[in-house]
Write an enzyme that holds these catalytic residues in place. Structure first.
Site, mmCIF file in Angstrom:
data_model
loop_
_atom_site.group_PDB
_atom_site.id
_atom_site.type_symbol
_atom_site.label_atom_id
_atom_site.label_comp_id
_atom_site.label_asym_id
_atom_site.label_seq_id
_atom_site.Cartn_x
_atom_site.Cartn_y
_atom_site.Cartn_z
ATOM 1 N N CYS A 143 0.838 -1.197 0.000
ATOM 2 C CA CYS A 143 0.000 0.000 0.000
ATOM 3 C C CYS A 143 0.879 1.257 0.000
ATOM 4 O O CYS A 143 1.469 1.579 -1.023
ATOM 5 C CB CYS A 143 -0.982 -0.042 1.172
ATOM 6 S SG CYS A 143 -2.349 1.141 0.992
ATOM 7 N N HIS A 183 -3.543 -5.262 0.406
ATOM 8 C CA HIS A 183 -3.101 -5.691 1.735
ATOM 9 C C HIS A 183 -3.168 -7.219 1.856
ATOM 10 O O HIS A 183 -4.171 -7.777 2.305
ATOM 11 C CB HIS A 183 -3.975 -5.050 2.824
ATOM 12 C CG HIS A 183 -3.662 -3.616 3.066
ATOM 13 N ND1 HIS A 183 -2.678 -3.200 3.936
ATOM 14 C CD2 HIS A 183 -4.205 -2.490 2.526
ATOM 15 C CE1 HIS A 183 -2.626 -1.878 3.942
ATOM 16 N NE2 HIS A 183 -3.530 -1.422 3.095
ATOM 17 N N GLU A 227 -1.769 -8.926 4.031
ATOM 18 C CA GLU A 227 -1.739 -9.262 5.459
ATOM 19 C C GLU A 227 -3.090 -9.070 6.141
ATOM 20 O O GLU A 227 -3.230 -9.332 7.342
ATOM 21 C CB GLU A 227 -0.647 -8.439 6.164
ATOM 22 C CG GLU A 227 -1.012 -7.015 6.525
ATOM 23 C CD GLU A 227 -0.980 -6.002 5.394
ATOM 24 O OE1 GLU A 227 -0.774 -4.817 5.675
ATOM 25 O OE2 GLU A 227 -1.199 -6.386 4.220
#
Length: 249
Positions: free
Chosen positions: A118, A222, A224
């Site tokens: 990001c 993202h 994660e």
């Protein structure tokens, strides 16, 4: 699992008293990245760039076998030749900007594997002379504006684009079309020096960039996030750190 592989995970800050809900979500994402990395055998140190001097951030990450730069605040527009005052502009973290930009340049120069997520993806582009779209406007499909922080992520596909060794590694690991979780209102515009587009969204926005020579990769989404496809973060980290992609310093 014991290992001598050192991974520096670089965040913006460990303190956001002005934005507690956002900070809690960002901290959760960081902890998930740490947990996946440790499970893969990395010894992880988290460095909060805004909370230290630029020299300290560079010193603490010096010698790391790989670096991950996570998401966070918008990059101050002075770094890519633009002006302040754009829609949805928030606080900036100028010390973190400077440290992370220098870290990205050092990674390219040394051939240190670097994964940007990001904001980290945008840091890579800006560090190498690229520019950003400052705001995607209201109603963008890349972020659920107006929702509670735990629902801000937008789910959409991106198409991976061959053309670099890193992009090829990503396609091998993730397939041609990848489901992603994103929450951004900015995007890569003009590419920085040495970079190639590695993925695009349905609307043509650049969703991943890969360096043509160094093991440096940025993704706008993202991996994660709890809603991400299982194993996606680990696959991205492996793509930049596998021995075949090492570049001599």
């Amino acid at each position: 699992m014991t290992t001598d592989r050192r991974l520096s995970i670089v965040t913006v800050t460990a303190h956001r008293p002005h934005a507690p809900e956002y900070h809690a979500y960002s901290t959760m994402l960081m902890r998930r990245a740490v947990a996946v990395s440790q499970a893969a055998g990395w010894t992880v140190e988290v460095v909060a760039a805004e909370d230290a001097t630029v020299a300290d951030t560079l010193a603490r990450t010096d010698g790391a076998d790989a670096v991950v730069v996570l998401g966070g605040e918008d990059i101050a527009p002075e770094h890519y030749g633009a002006a302040r005052g754009y829609r949805a502009e928030g606080r900036h973290a100028e010390r973190a900007d400077e440290a992370q930009i220098l870290l990205a340049r050092r990674s390219v120069e040394r051939g240190t594997p670097l994964l940007g997520i990001c904001r980290g993806h945008q840091i890579i582009n800006v560090a190498l002379g690229g520019t950003l779209v400052q705001d995607l406007g209201e109603g963008s499909s890349h972020r659920r504006d107006g929702e509670p922080i735990e629902r801000v992520m937008s789910t959409h596909d991106v198409e991976l684009t061959a053309g670099t060794l890193l992009a090829g590694a990503l396609i091998d690991r993730l397939g041609r079309v990848v489901s992603t979780q994103s929450a951004h209102h900015q995007a890569v515009a003009r590419l920085g020096s040495g970079l190639a587009v590695a993925a695009v969204a349905h609307d043509g926005l650049v969703e991943a960039i890969a360096h043509r020579e160094a093991p440096v990769l940025g993704v706008q989404w993202h991996p994660e996030d709890p809603g991400a496809v299982r194993g996606q973060f680990g696959a991205l980290l492996a793509a930049v750190t596998e021995p075949a992609l090492a570049v001599a310093a």
